[in-house]
Design a protein around this motif. Structure first.
Motif, PDB file in Angstrom:
ATOM      1  N   TRP A  77       7.147  16.455  -9.326  1.00 44.70           N
ATOM      2  CA  TRP A  77       7.474  15.221  -8.608  1.00 44.70           C
ATOM      3  C   TRP A  77       6.248  14.561  -7.994  1.00 44.70           C
ATOM      4  CZ3 TRP A  77      11.671  13.785 -10.611  1.00 44.70           C
ATOM      5  CH2 TRP A  77      12.637  14.722 -10.968  1.00 44.70           C
ATOM      6  N   ASN A  78       5.148  15.293  -7.848  1.00 41.76           N
ATOM      7  CA  ASN A  78       3.930  14.706  -7.283  1.00 41.76           C
ATOM      8  C   ASN A  78       3.328  13.642  -8.194  1.00 41.76           C
ATOM      9  OD1 ASN A  78       4.298  16.569  -5.248  1.00 41.76           O
ATOM     10  ND2 ASN A  78       2.616  17.887  -5.866  1.00 41.76           N
ATOM     11  N   PHE A 120       6.065   9.416 -10.150  1.00 38.37           N
ATOM     12  CA  PHE A 120       6.446   8.091  -9.673  1.00 38.37           C
ATOM     13  C   PHE A 120       5.322   7.072  -9.787  1.00 38.37           C
ATOM     14  CE2 PHE A 120       9.047  11.229  -7.442  1.00 38.37           C
ATOM     15  CZ  PHE A 120      10.306  10.794  -7.823  1.00 38.37           C
ATOM     16  N   ASP A 121       5.737   5.805  -9.890  1.00 39.68           N
ATOM     17  CA  ASP A 121       4.806   4.677  -9.913  1.00 39.68           C
ATOM     18  C   ASP A 121       4.634   4.067  -8.523  1.00 39.68           C
ATOM     19  OD1 ASP A 121       4.539   4.645 -12.832  1.00 39.68           O
ATOM     20  OD2 ASP A 121       6.635   4.007 -12.799  1.00 39.68           O
ATOM     21  N   LEU A 122       5.598   4.334  -7.646  1.00 39.93           N
ATOM     22  CA  LEU A 122       5.555   3.796  -6.287  1.00 39.93           C
ATOM     23  C   LEU A 122       6.352   4.700  -5.363  1.00 39.93           C
ATOM     24  CD1 LEU A 122       4.846   1.426  -4.306  1.00 39.93           C
ATOM     25  CD2 LEU A 122       7.034   0.379  -4.987  1.00 39.93           C
ATOM     26  N   GLY A 123       5.809   4.908  -4.174  1.00 36.05           N
ATOM     27  CA  GLY A 123       6.525   5.626  -3.124  1.00 36.05           C
ATOM     28  C   GLY A 123       6.825   4.676  -1.976  1.00 36.05           C
ATOM     29  N   VAL A 124       7.992   4.830  -1.382  1.00 34.57           N
ATOM     30  CA  VAL A 124       8.385   4.033  -0.219  1.00 34.57           C
ATOM     31  C   VAL A 124       8.760   5.020   0.883  1.00 34.57           C
ATOM     32  CG1 VAL A 124       9.951   2.279   0.696  1.00 34.57           C
ATOM     33  CG2 VAL A 124       9.226   2.190  -1.716  1.00 34.57           C
ATOM     34  N   LEU A 166       0.911  12.685  -3.718  1.00 39.38           N
ATOM     35  CA  LEU A 166       1.574  11.797  -4.665  1.00 39.38           C
ATOM     36  C   LEU A 166       0.548  10.991  -5.451  1.00 39.38           C
ATOM     37  CD1 LEU A 166       4.614  10.493  -2.592  1.00 39.38           C
ATOM     38  CD2 LEU A 166       4.663  12.065  -4.522  1.00 39.38           C
ATOM     39  N   ASP A 167       0.779  10.921  -6.741  1.00 41.00           N
ATOM     40  CA  ASP A 167      -0.131  10.224  -7.659  1.00 41.00           C
ATOM     41  C   ASP A 167       0.324   8.773  -7.854  1.00 41.00           C
ATOM     42  OD1 ASP A 167      -2.255   9.948  -9.437  1.00 41.00           O
ATOM     43  OD2 ASP A 167      -1.046  10.592 -11.153  1.00 41.00           O
ATOM     44  N   CYS A 168       0.640   8.113  -6.739  1.00 43.33           N
ATOM     45  CA  CYS A 168       1.057   6.719  -6.797  1.00 43.33           C
ATOM     46  C   CYS A 168       0.789   6.093  -5.436  1.00 43.33           C
ATOM     47  CB  CYS A 168       2.544   6.593  -7.148  1.00 43.33           C
ATOM     48  SG  CYS A 168       3.670   7.268  -5.908  1.00 43.33           S
ATOM     49  N   GLU A 169       0.827   4.788  -5.406  1.00 41.58           N
ATOM     50  CA  GLU A 169       0.707   4.090  -4.129  1.00 41.58           C
ATOM     51  C   GLU A 169       1.967   4.347  -3.319  1.00 41.58           C
ATOM     52  OE1 GLU A 169       0.178  -0.429  -2.319  1.00 41.58           O
ATOM     53  OE2 GLU A 169       0.216  -0.142  -4.486  1.00 41.58           O
ATOM     54  N   VAL A 170       1.801   4.505  -2.009  1.00 42.94           N
ATOM     55  CA  VAL A 170       2.939   4.690  -1.109  1.00 42.94           C
ATOM     56  C   VAL A 170       2.853   3.616  -0.031  1.00 42.94           C
ATOM     57  CG1 VAL A 170       4.085   6.224   0.533  1.00 42.94           C
ATOM     58  CG2 VAL A 170       3.032   7.181  -1.530  1.00 42.94           C
ATOM     59  N   ILE A 171       3.945   2.873   0.115  1.00 41.70           N
ATOM     60  CA  ILE A 171       4.007   1.903   1.201  1.00 41.70           C
ATOM     61  C   ILE A 171       4.891   2.457   2.308  1.00 41.70           C
ATOM     62  CG2 ILE A 171       3.501  -0.115  -0.225  1.00 41.70           C
ATOM     63  CD1 ILE A 171       6.493  -0.767  -0.277  1.00 41.70           C
ATOM     64  N   GLU A 172       4.521   2.162   3.538  1.00 42.21           N
ATOM     65  CA  GLU A 172       5.264   2.636   4.698  1.00 42.21           C
ATOM     66  C   GLU A 172       6.003   1.451   5.298  1.00 42.21           C
ATOM     67  OE1 GLU A 172       3.935   4.174   9.018  1.00 42.21           O
ATOM     68  OE2 GLU A 172       3.071   5.309   7.348  1.00 42.21           O
ATOM     69  N   ILE A 173       7.287   1.636   5.533  1.00 44.29           N
ATOM     70  CA  ILE A 173       8.108   0.570   6.104  1.00 44.29           C
ATOM     71  C   ILE A 173       8.818   1.115   7.337  1.00 44.29           C
ATOM     72  CG2 ILE A 173       9.967  -1.079   5.721  1.00 44.29           C
ATOM     73  CD1 ILE A 173       9.395  -0.911   2.727  1.00 44.29           C
ATOM     74  N   GLY A 174       8.718   0.361   8.425  1.00 48.02           N
ATOM     75  CA  GLY A 174       9.299   0.789   9.692  1.00 48.02           C
ATOM     76  C   GLY A 174      10.691   0.258   9.938  1.00 48.02           C
ATOM     77  N   ASN A 175      10.970  -0.012  11.189  1.00 42.49           N
ATOM     78  CA  ASN A 175      12.297  -0.360  11.671  1.00 42.49           C
ATOM     79  C   ASN A 175      12.624  -1.820  11.378  1.00 42.49           C
ATOM     80  OD1 ASN A 175      14.749  -0.203  12.927  1.00 42.49           O
ATOM     81  ND2 ASN A 175      13.942  -0.046  14.996  1.00 42.49           N
TER      82      ASN A 175
END
Length: 181
Positions: free
Chosen positions: A79-80, A83-87, A152-161
């Motif tokens: 799983w690492n 993916f192409d994108l992590g959220v 993770l071998d993809c970009e990860v974006i962080e989204i808050g509240n």
């Protein structure tokens, strides 16, 4: 495009992933559907790690457009790089815990008042979920998720509240940028 949406219990991972899958007409796979044996009431018996990985991989590789909701930190190294994108969703603890308490009532109803085993498991779950923001907690936690992001071998974006609609907009823009749609 293959996306993973993860965060603490109650952060909205399933809600966001379902909405994105519907918007893009993609497949949505929820880790809980593979982690837990189907029981009534739900979330009572965990499936063996090997079985859940095999089942999720089987469904995952069927589609090029798939969104997985849930945390796969301890599942398998596969799983690492899948993916192409992590959220990564982050919510304040008090907001998450209120959501989880409401969800427990919706899941178990009257059983939450009278059945000792259900009461005990629910209380245990809520205590576990409350520890997510504790950097020293050994279970699934924000510190584990932050370490996993590095693997993770993809970009990860962080989204808050934010509202789910605002989250959908952010992820949709990211998908458009990645896929040039």
């Amino acid at each position: 495009m293959r996306i993973i949406v993860f965060g603490a219990s109650g952060s909205g991972t399933t809600t966001l992933a379902k909405a994105l899958a519907e918007k893009w007409n993609w497949i949505h796979l929820d880790a809980d559907e593979y982690y837990w044996k189907k029981t009534n009431p739900p979330f009572q018996i965990k499936l063996p790690k090997q079985e859940r990985n095999k089942n999720l991989k089987y469904d995952f590789i069927k589609s090029e457009e798939v969104i997985v909701s849930g945390s796969l930190i301890t599942w398998d190294e596969y799983w690492n790089t899948a993916f192409d994108l992590g959220v990564f969703l982050i919510l304040p603890q008090n907001v998450r815990m209120e959501r989880l308490k409401k969800r427990e009532i919706e899941l178990y109803g009257e059983k939450l008042k009278f059945e000792k085993e259900i009461i005990s498991k629910s209380e245990e779950f809520l205590k576990w979920a409350e520890k997510y923001d504790d950097e020293l907690f050994d279970g699934r936690s924000i510190s584990q998720h932050k370490k996993w992001i590095e693997l993770l071998d993809c970009e990860v974006i962080e989204i808050g509240n934010l509202t789910n609609e605002e989250r959908i907009e952010i992820v949709t823009e990211k998908i458009k940028n990645i896929t040039n749609v």
